[in-house]
Design a protein around this motif. Structure first.
Motif, PDB file in Angstrom:
ATOM      1  N   SER A  71      -7.864  -7.944   3.702  1.00  0.00           N
ATOM      2  CA  SER A  71      -6.466  -7.997   4.172  1.00  0.00           C
ATOM      3  C   SER A  71      -5.738  -6.683   3.911  1.00  0.00           C
ATOM      4  N   ARG A  72      -6.356  -5.593   4.274  1.00  0.00           N
ATOM      5  CA  ARG A  72      -5.765  -4.276   4.082  1.00  0.00           C
ATOM      6  C   ARG A  72      -6.412  -3.281   5.052  1.00  0.00           C
ATOM      7  N   TRP A  73      -5.743  -2.132   5.223  1.00  0.00           N
ATOM      8  CA  TRP A  73      -6.302  -1.035   6.002  1.00  0.00           C
ATOM      9  C   TRP A  73      -7.135  -0.138   5.089  1.00  0.00           C
ATOM     10  N   LYS A  74      -8.283   0.321   5.606  1.00  0.00           N
ATOM     11  CA  LYS A  74      -9.162   1.196   4.858  1.00  0.00           C
ATOM     12  C   LYS A  74      -9.617   2.353   5.746  1.00  0.00           C
ATOM     13  N   ALA A  75     -10.198   3.368   5.125  1.00  0.00           N
ATOM     14  CA  ALA A  75     -10.766   4.489   5.861  1.00  0.00           C
ATOM     15  C   ALA A  75     -12.246   4.596   5.538  1.00  0.00           C
ATOM     16  N   ALA A  76     -13.030   4.922   6.553  1.00  0.00           N
ATOM     17  CA  ALA A  76     -14.471   5.067   6.391  1.00  0.00           C
ATOM     18  C   ALA A  76     -14.963   6.261   7.200  1.00  0.00           C
ATOM     19  N   ARG A  77     -16.252   6.572   7.050  1.00  0.00           N
ATOM     20  CA  ARG A  77     -16.877   7.670   7.782  1.00  0.00           C
ATOM     21  C   ARG A  77     -17.312   7.206   9.169  1.00  0.00           C
ATOM     22  N   ALA A 101      -7.856   3.163   0.601  1.00  0.00           N
ATOM     23  CA  ALA A 101      -7.387   1.859   1.045  1.00  0.00           C
ATOM     24  C   ALA A 101      -5.901   1.695   0.768  1.00  0.00           C
ATOM     25  N   ALA A 102      -5.228   1.064   1.703  1.00  0.00           N
ATOM     26  CA  ALA A 102      -3.804   0.777   1.571  1.00  0.00           C
ATOM     27  C   ALA A 102      -3.600  -0.444   0.682  1.00  0.00           C
ATOM     28  N   PRO A 103      -2.394  -0.647   0.161  1.00  0.00           N
ATOM     29  CA  PRO A 103      -2.108  -1.872  -0.581  1.00  0.00           C
ATOM     30  C   PRO A 103      -2.358  -3.110   0.277  1.00  0.00           C
ATOM     31  N   VAL A 104      -2.706  -4.200  -0.356  1.00  0.00           N
ATOM     32  CA  VAL A 104      -2.988  -5.444   0.353  1.00  0.00           C
ATOM     33  C   VAL A 104      -1.807  -5.844   1.225  1.00  0.00           C
ATOM     34  N   ASN A 105      -2.117  -6.181   2.479  1.00  0.00           N
ATOM     35  CA  ASN A 105      -1.148  -6.670   3.467  1.00  0.00           C
ATOM     36  C   ASN A 105      -0.084  -5.650   3.873  1.00  0.00           C
ATOM     37  N   ASP A 106      -0.223  -4.392   3.463  1.00  0.00           N
ATOM     38  CA  ASP A 106       0.697  -3.368   3.944  1.00  0.00           C
ATOM     39  C   ASP A 106       0.457  -3.121   5.428  1.00  0.00           C
ATOM     40  N   ASP A 107       1.539  -2.947   6.166  1.00  0.00           N
ATOM     41  CA  ASP A 107       1.433  -2.550   7.565  1.00  0.00           C
ATOM     42  C   ASP A 107       1.617  -1.038   7.624  1.00  0.00           C
ATOM     43  N   ILE A 108       0.542  -0.320   7.848  1.00  0.00           N
ATOM     44  CA  ILE A 108       0.592   1.136   7.779  1.00  0.00           C
ATOM     45  C   ILE A 108       1.252   1.754   9.005  1.00  0.00           C
ATOM     46  N   ARG A 109       1.659   0.942   9.975  1.00  0.00           N
ATOM     47  CA  ARG A 109       2.222   1.477  11.216  1.00  0.00           C
ATOM     48  C   ARG A 109       3.742   1.349  11.292  1.00  0.00           C
ATOM     49  N   LEU A 110       4.368   0.984  10.215  1.00  0.00           N
ATOM     50  CA  LEU A 110       5.827   0.860  10.207  1.00  0.00           C
ATOM     51  C   LEU A 110       6.476   2.207   9.964  1.00  0.00           C
ATOM     52  N   ASP A 117       9.707   2.778   9.575  1.00  0.00           N
ATOM     53  CA  ASP A 117      10.867   2.693   8.687  1.00  0.00           C
ATOM     54  C   ASP A 117      10.520   2.204   7.291  1.00  0.00           C
ATOM     55  N   ASN A 118       9.221   1.993   7.024  1.00  0.00           N
ATOM     56  CA  ASN A 118       8.789   1.550   5.700  1.00  0.00           C
ATOM     57  C   ASN A 118       7.374   2.078   5.483  1.00  0.00           C
ATOM     58  N   LEU A 119       7.250   3.394   5.299  1.00  0.00           N
ATOM     59  CA  LEU A 119       5.953   4.046   5.241  1.00  0.00           C
ATOM     60  C   LEU A 119       5.112   3.533   4.073  1.00  0.00           C
ATOM     61  N   SER A 120       3.875   3.233   4.360  1.00  0.00           N
ATOM     62  CA  SER A 120       2.969   2.661   3.366  1.00  0.00           C
ATOM     63  C   SER A 120       2.547   3.718   2.341  1.00  0.00           C
ATOM     64  N   LYS A 121       2.866   3.477   1.074  1.00  0.00           N
ATOM     65  CA  LYS A 121       2.507   4.378  -0.026  1.00  0.00           C
ATOM     66  C   LYS A 121       1.726   3.605  -1.086  1.00  0.00           C
ATOM     67  N   GLY A 122       1.276   4.354  -2.124  1.00  0.00           N
ATOM     68  CA  GLY A 122       0.570   3.714  -3.223  1.00  0.00           C
ATOM     69  C   GLY A 122      -0.847   3.310  -2.879  1.00  0.00           C
ATOM     70  N   TRP A 123      -1.555   4.159  -2.129  1.00  0.00           N
ATOM     71  CA  TRP A 123      -2.929   3.879  -1.755  1.00  0.00           C
ATOM     72  C   TRP A 123      -3.868   4.139  -2.939  1.00  0.00           C
ATOM     73  N   SER A 160     -16.887  -4.088  -2.033  1.00  0.00           N
ATOM     74  CA  SER A 160     -16.224  -2.790  -2.011  1.00  0.00           C
ATOM     75  C   SER A 160     -14.713  -2.963  -2.061  1.00  0.00           C
ATOM     76  N   ALA A 161     -14.273  -3.954  -2.826  1.00  0.00           N
ATOM     77  CA  ALA A 161     -12.849  -4.289  -2.867  1.00  0.00           C
ATOM     78  C   ALA A 161     -12.068  -3.271  -3.675  1.00  0.00           C
ATOM     79  N   VAL A 162     -10.823  -3.041  -3.292  1.00  0.00           N
ATOM     80  CA  VAL A 162      -9.950  -2.147  -4.035  1.00  0.00           C
ATOM     81  C   VAL A 162      -8.787  -2.954  -4.577  1.00  0.00           C
ATOM     82  N   PRO A 163      -8.130  -2.479  -5.631  1.00  0.00           N
ATOM     83  CA  PRO A 163      -7.063  -3.250  -6.245  1.00  0.00           C
ATOM     84  C   PRO A 163      -5.804  -3.326  -5.388  1.00  0.00           C
ATOM     85  N   ALA A 164      -5.001  -4.339  -5.628  1.00  0.00           N
ATOM     86  CA  ALA A 164      -3.717  -4.480  -4.945  1.00  0.00           C
ATOM     87  C   ALA A 164      -2.734  -3.467  -5.505  1.00  0.00           C
ATOM     88  N   ARG A 165      -1.520  -3.408  -4.903  1.00  0.00           N
ATOM     89  CA  ARG A 165      -0.529  -2.393  -5.254  1.00  0.00           C
ATOM     90  C   ARG A 165      -0.180  -2.417  -6.737  1.00  0.00           C
TER      91      ARG A 165
END
Length: 346
Positions: A87-93, A110-119, A121-127, A288-293
């Motif tokens: 339930s998050r956006w990630k980057a891969a090769r 990886a972005a924080p869980v459930n963050d919408d990286i396309r907003l 007016d509320n830019l996704s931080k804390g990756w 390959s899970a990453v931690p939440a925000r």
């Protein structure tokens, strides 16, 4: 046309179930696609310098993951995708794209869980970013999306070099409207529309020919006077070399001829907008899970080797085109039809 059909389908679904969040998002996304050429996301704050760049949406068929768009770096080495498992956006090769489409959760940022990286007016931080030295995920508090832009122009390009016919050494831009497809694939055209590249289903390779052959190619003909190695993906970041070129009498192998670079021609719209986001629903399965925000640093779960550094580029084994002898005028760049012939590579 595809966006219009999707919009109608989501409208029908909402009529049956007005509370369906997925249908509401789909309707908004379809409407957005009808008014733009996709989005451009800019990432900053990561240790790996190749990730601090612009990622452009790839809109042609075959580049969605879990029903959502993917976003690619200019050199095609990295992509962002929605990971349903976490339930998050990630980057891969780029080499992992097929695995990701099959459900893999591979990734190294990886972005924080459930963050919408396309907003916008509320830019996704804390990756988080995977540290290959310590084999652990590291919180990067200021890392993430620094800008979101709506694109006026969004065209993937392939630049060829090394061919004896110098006019072929040019940049080719993709065209993927239904009328421009060949064998279910996009085509790539020079700026003057004199030459184009197409996928030859008969030979399992990309070939290049004159624009005057386009209708014949769509009808099943197989002309061409340059051809990529068998099965090679000419849009991949490995920059496929080892093409063949017809010299009027035989196919000539060129070890250094082929793709010089890939890129994206992108122009940003000036009007402000708010991009609506996507949300996944599946629970994190620990792959390959990453931690939440809330967690600054946490150990990576089993499967961390998926977060390794990108490998060096490799060249595919060459193979020559099987047919499509051009006339001498065609090889010199004149707008003449290409003859088809069974000219086998030795």
């Amino acid at each position: 046309r595809m966006s219009e059909t999707a919009k109608a389908d989501f409208e029908a679904a909402l009529a049956l179930n007005p509370g369906n969040d997925f249908s509401r998002w789909g309707l908004e996304a379809a409407a957005e696609q009808m008014t733009s050429q996709g989005l451009q996301l800019t990432l900053t704050g990561f240790v790996s310098p190749g990730l601090n760049t612009k990622f452009c949406e790839r809109r042609r068929p075959g580049f969605q993951v879990q029903g959502y768009p993917t976003y690619w770096s200019p050199d095609g080495l990295y992509f962002l995708y929605w990971c349903q498992k976490e339930s998050r956006w990630k980057a891969a090769r780029w080499v992992d794209f097929e695995k990701v489409k099959k459900g893999s959760a591979v990734g190294f940022i990886a972005a924080p869980v459930n963050d919408d990286i396309r907003l916008v007016d509320n830019l996704s931080k804390g990756w988080h970013e995977f540290d290959g030295t310590t084999q652990a995920w590291r919180g990067r508090g200021a890392s993430g999306v620094s800008a979101v832009a709506k694109l006026e122009t969004n065209v993937q390009t392939i630049t060829l070099s090394g061919f004896a016919t110098t006019k072929l050494n040019a940049r080719y831009g993709e065209r993927f409207r239904p009328a421009m497809l060949v064998n279910g694939h996009e085509t790539y055209w020079t700026a003057d529309s004199q030459y184009f590249l197409y996928w030859s289903a008969k030979e399992d390779r990309w070939k290049g020919t004159l624009s005057t052959d386009f209708e014949r190619v769509q009808g099943g003909a197989n002309p061409g006077f340059i051809g990529a190695p068998l099965g090679a993906d000419v849009t991949s970041a490995e920059l496929v070399k080892g093409w063949h070129e017809w010299n009027g009498a035989q196919w000539v192998f060129g070890e250094k001829s082929g793709v010089l670079s890939i890129g994206t021609l992108a122009a940003v719209q000036l009007a402000p907008f708010v991009a609506r986001g996507s949300r996944g629903t599946a629970a994190n399965d620990g792959l390959s899970a990453v931690p939440a925000r809330a967690a600054a640093v946490a150990p990576v779960a089993a499967g961390a080797p998926e977060a390794e550094a990108a490998p060096p580029r490799k060249r595919r084994a060459p193979g020559g085109p099987a047919e499509g002898e051009p006339s001498k005028a065609a090889r010199n760049g004149a707008a003449a039809p290409v003859k088809e012939a069974w000219a086998k590579v030795p």
